[in-house]
Design an enzyme around this catalytic site. Structure first.
Site, PDB file in Angstrom:
ATOM      1  N   PHE A 178      11.208   3.962   2.955  1.00  0.00           N
ATOM      2  CA  PHE A 178      10.157   4.980   3.095  1.00  0.00           C
ATOM      3  C   PHE A 178       9.831   5.182   4.583  1.00  0.00           C
ATOM      4  O   PHE A 178      10.087   4.306   5.396  1.00  0.00           O
ATOM      5  CB  PHE A 178       8.910   4.550   2.299  1.00  0.00           C
ATOM      6  CG  PHE A 178       7.815   5.567   2.372  1.00  0.00           C
ATOM      7  CD1 PHE A 178       7.989   6.825   1.813  1.00  0.00           C
ATOM      8  CD2 PHE A 178       6.627   5.295   3.019  1.00  0.00           C
ATOM      9  CE1 PHE A 178       6.985   7.790   1.906  1.00  0.00           C
ATOM     10  CE2 PHE A 178       5.616   6.253   3.111  1.00  0.00           C
ATOM     11  CZ  PHE A 178       5.802   7.495   2.553  1.00  0.00           C
ATOM     12  N   ALA A 232       5.682  -0.337  -4.305  1.00  0.00           N
ATOM     13  CA  ALA A 232       4.620   0.655  -4.543  1.00  0.00           C
ATOM     14  C   ALA A 232       4.631   1.203  -5.975  1.00  0.00           C
ATOM     15  O   ALA A 232       3.590   1.370  -6.591  1.00  0.00           O
ATOM     16  CB  ALA A 232       4.747   1.787  -3.532  1.00  0.00           C
ATOM     17  N   LYS A 246      -0.561   3.507  -5.413  1.00  0.00           N
ATOM     18  CA  LYS A 246       0.349   4.093  -6.416  1.00  0.00           C
ATOM     19  C   LYS A 246       0.149   3.338  -7.733  1.00  0.00           C
ATOM     20  O   LYS A 246      -0.805   3.596  -8.440  1.00  0.00           O
ATOM     21  CB  LYS A 246       1.810   4.010  -5.935  1.00  0.00           C
ATOM     22  CG  LYS A 246       2.163   5.027  -4.853  1.00  0.00           C
ATOM     23  CD  LYS A 246       1.771   4.546  -3.498  1.00  0.00           C
ATOM     24  CE  LYS A 246       2.359   5.368  -2.382  1.00  0.00           C
ATOM     25  NZ  LYS A 246       1.842   4.957  -1.077  1.00  0.00           N
TER      26      LYS A 246
HETATM   27  N1  F0G Z   1       6.344   2.293   0.496  1.00  0.00           N
HETATM   28  C1  F0G Z   1       6.550   3.360  -0.269  1.00  0.00           C
HETATM   29  C2  F0G Z   1       7.756   3.412  -1.164  1.00  0.00           C
HETATM   30  C3  F0G Z   1       5.679   4.435  -0.231  1.00  0.00           C
HETATM   31  O1  F0G Z   1       5.910   5.500  -0.980  1.00  0.00           O
HETATM   32  C4  F0G Z   1       4.537   4.363   0.621  1.00  0.00           C
HETATM   33  C5  F0G Z   1       3.591   5.454   0.717  1.00  0.00           C
HETATM   34  C6  F0G Z   1       4.347   3.208   1.395  1.00  0.00           C
HETATM   35  C7  F0G Z   1       5.272   2.189   1.302  1.00  0.00           C
HETATM   36  C8  F0G Z   1       3.170   3.056   2.329  1.00  0.00           C
HETATM   37  O2  F0G Z   1       2.003   2.872   1.613  1.00  0.00           O
HETATM   38  O3  F0G Z   1       0.568   4.881   2.071  1.00  0.00           O
HETATM   39  O4  F0G Z   1      -0.405   2.771   1.158  1.00  0.00           O
HETATM   40  O5  F0G Z   1       0.363   2.877   3.497  1.00  0.00           O
HETATM   41  N2  F0G Z   1       3.791   6.585   0.256  1.00  0.00           N
HETATM   42  C9  F0G Z   1       2.870   7.712   0.234  1.00  0.00           C
HETATM   43  C10 F0G Z   1       3.586   8.885  -0.365  1.00  0.00           C
HETATM   44  C11 F0G Z   1       2.192   7.995   1.505  1.00  0.00           C
HETATM   45  O6  F0G Z   1       2.991   9.990  -0.311  1.00  0.00           O
HETATM   46  O7  F0G Z   1       4.663   8.754  -0.901  1.00  0.00           O
HETATM   47  P1  F0G Z   1       0.572   3.395   2.122  1.00  0.00           P
END
Ligand code: F0G
Length: 446
Positions: free
Chosen positions: A112, A205, A246
């Site tokens: 990510f 997540a 999530k």
């Molecule tokens: N890992 C994954 C797979 C994610 O999708 C996200 C965040 C994070 C780590 C980081 O987490 O936002 O709590 O700091 N994804 C969001 C999205 C922002 O819109 O997919 P976080």
């Protein structure tokens, strides 16, 4: 909780977009009718979670709410050492401060963007080992989040063990379309990594959604409960980072969970420096209590079935209209293939961003670009990195919209698709930050 949403006219939206420098992150929520920007922290909490908020223990150290959360996490994952943090990227910051040094290599399945950001910020490198099938949107491979074991072995052979602190498996794989990783693949990664003495860590997540797909698609696990599958998945790793926003079903929060005491001790220091004392790490006691309850609800089959079939409903309607989407439909979002949707937009003019803006103009629906802007520039050459896929993600918040909203979204997309020939001009960047530019980038019409 029920919230008001506000409608607007196309003329209003055109003005708001101009004021927002054509960056959808700059819009006010009151300017958005249906918000599919993210499924992160945007869902609704249950009656039981709201009840937990009332009973939070706000002691600085050793609160009951921490204990509740620690027990819940251990029950679901088997990891006994817990460090709460304020969100997922904070978990990355703490754990990577502990484990990653300059020039290290972190193989994984399409990391990510914040994860990659935290790796590159430490002058280390993320190597994408996702299977090739993931980059062909028509390929119906049931586990497009899987790692390619040969690509992974090549990484293990090319660098010394001391340069590879861990292999990161993201479940589900957000970047490749909310696509799951099979248990068979997790086991294969663990076996190979064991041979080279490299530990496995999960970016978890959307772990519950991953477990749902395993139950639905992997014959050996069809009679297992979601909770049993979760425990099995995590048994192949030494730890996890978690964005609770999530599959924790809360609005803010995260944690690191580990079974390695040495790493836990070291990470505890970074938690104290960056987040807070190790039994709250930036979270209120009441928020940890609501998270403990949320984790239990997120790993129940009926909830997951209703959640994921709503995402599938949107995907299937779009497929019916002939709109190019990543197939099979992922767990938390539908991903539109912007290169096929808007064939007249040059890659230098950001087709996915152009499509996201057209969808907003059409119907006040906010999605997000998962393409060249998000991919950032190469940290060494400073050239744009053009990813294999140029996508727009429509992420569905959990327990928020009705199927009626879904039908409205699908109809709006059909309208844009029907006039896609007329969309011939994209956008150019007028200002950008060095890293994670997509949040703050400024654009103008090309
Ligand atoms: N890992 C994954 C797979 C994610 O999708 C996200 C965040 C994070 C780590 C980081 O987490 O936002 O709590 O700091 N994804 C969001 C999205 C922002 O819109 O997919 P976080």
């Amino acid at each position: 909780m029920v919230e008001e949403i506000s409608q607007s006219t196309r003329e209003q939206r055109e003005i708001w977009l101009q004021e927002a420098h054509y960056n959808l992150f700059n819009l006010k929520s009151s300017q958005v009718f249906i918000d599919l920007l993210t499924d992160s922290g945007t869902g609704a909490m249950s009656d039981k979670q709201w009840g937990e908020l009332m009973m939070g223990d706000e002691s600085y150290a050793g609160s009951r709410s921490f204990e509740k959360l620690q027990k819940q996490v251990e029950k679901l994952t088997g990891f006994q050492f817990l460090l709460p943090v304020h969100q997922g990227r904070a978990a990355e910051n703490v754990l990577f401060s502990t484990m990653i040094k300059e020039n290290d290599i972190i193989p994984g399945n399409s990391h990510f963007d914040t994860t990659k950001g935290h790796i590159e910020f430490r002058k280390a490198h993320a190597v994408d080992c996702t299977i090739d099938e993931a980059f062909d949107i028509e390929n119906l491979h049931p586990f497009k989040g899987n790692l390619d074991i040969q690509k992974l072995e090549k990484v293990y052979q090319s660098y010394p063990k001391k340069q590879i602190p861990f292999c990161l498996i993201t479940i589900t794989c957000n970047t490749s379309g909310g696509q799951p990783v099979s248990l068979e693949n997790i086991k294969a990664v663990k076996n190979l990594s064991d041979q080279y003495g490299i530990p496995v860590i999960f970016d978890a997540a959307r772990f519950a959604e991953n477990a749902y797909f395993i139950k639905q698609r992997e014959e050996n696990y069809k009679n297992w409960s979601i909770k049993e599958i979760c425990k099995e998945m995590f048994s192949y790793g030494i730890g996890m980072t978690m964005s609770s926003k999530k599959d924790g079903l809360v609005n803010i929060g995260g944690f690191i969970a580990l079974n390695d005491e040495k790493i836990f001790r070291k990470a505890s220091n970074f938690t104290i420096i960056y987040e807070g004392f190790i039994t709250y790490g930036g979270m209120a006691g009441r928020d940890m209590a609501a998270l403990a309850q949320g984790l239990d609800e997120a790993t129940e089959f009926p909830y997951l079935e209703s959640r994921i079939s709503q995402v599938e409903l949107l995907g299937n309607l779009l497929i019916e209209y002939g709109i190019p989407v990543q197939k099979p439909i992922g767990g938390h979002a539908v991903f539109l293939d912007a290169l096929k949707f808007l064939p007249n937009i040059k890659r230098e003019e950001f087709p996915a961003q152009t499509l996201a803006l057209e969808i907003y103009k059409e119907a006040g629906i906010r999605g997000v670009e998962i393409g060249t802007i998000l991919a950032d520039r190469d940290p060494e050459t400073r050239e744009n990195r053009y990813p294999k896929l140029e996508l727009v993600r429509l992420a569905l918040p959990r327990r928020t919209y009705t199927d009626n909203h879904i039908r409205y979204i699908a109809a709006a997309l059909k309208n844009v698709f029907d006039r896609s020939d007329e969309i011939t001009k994209g956008y150019k960047i007028t200002w950008e930050s060095e890293i994670l530019r997509h949040f703050t980038v400024k654009l103008e019409q090309a």
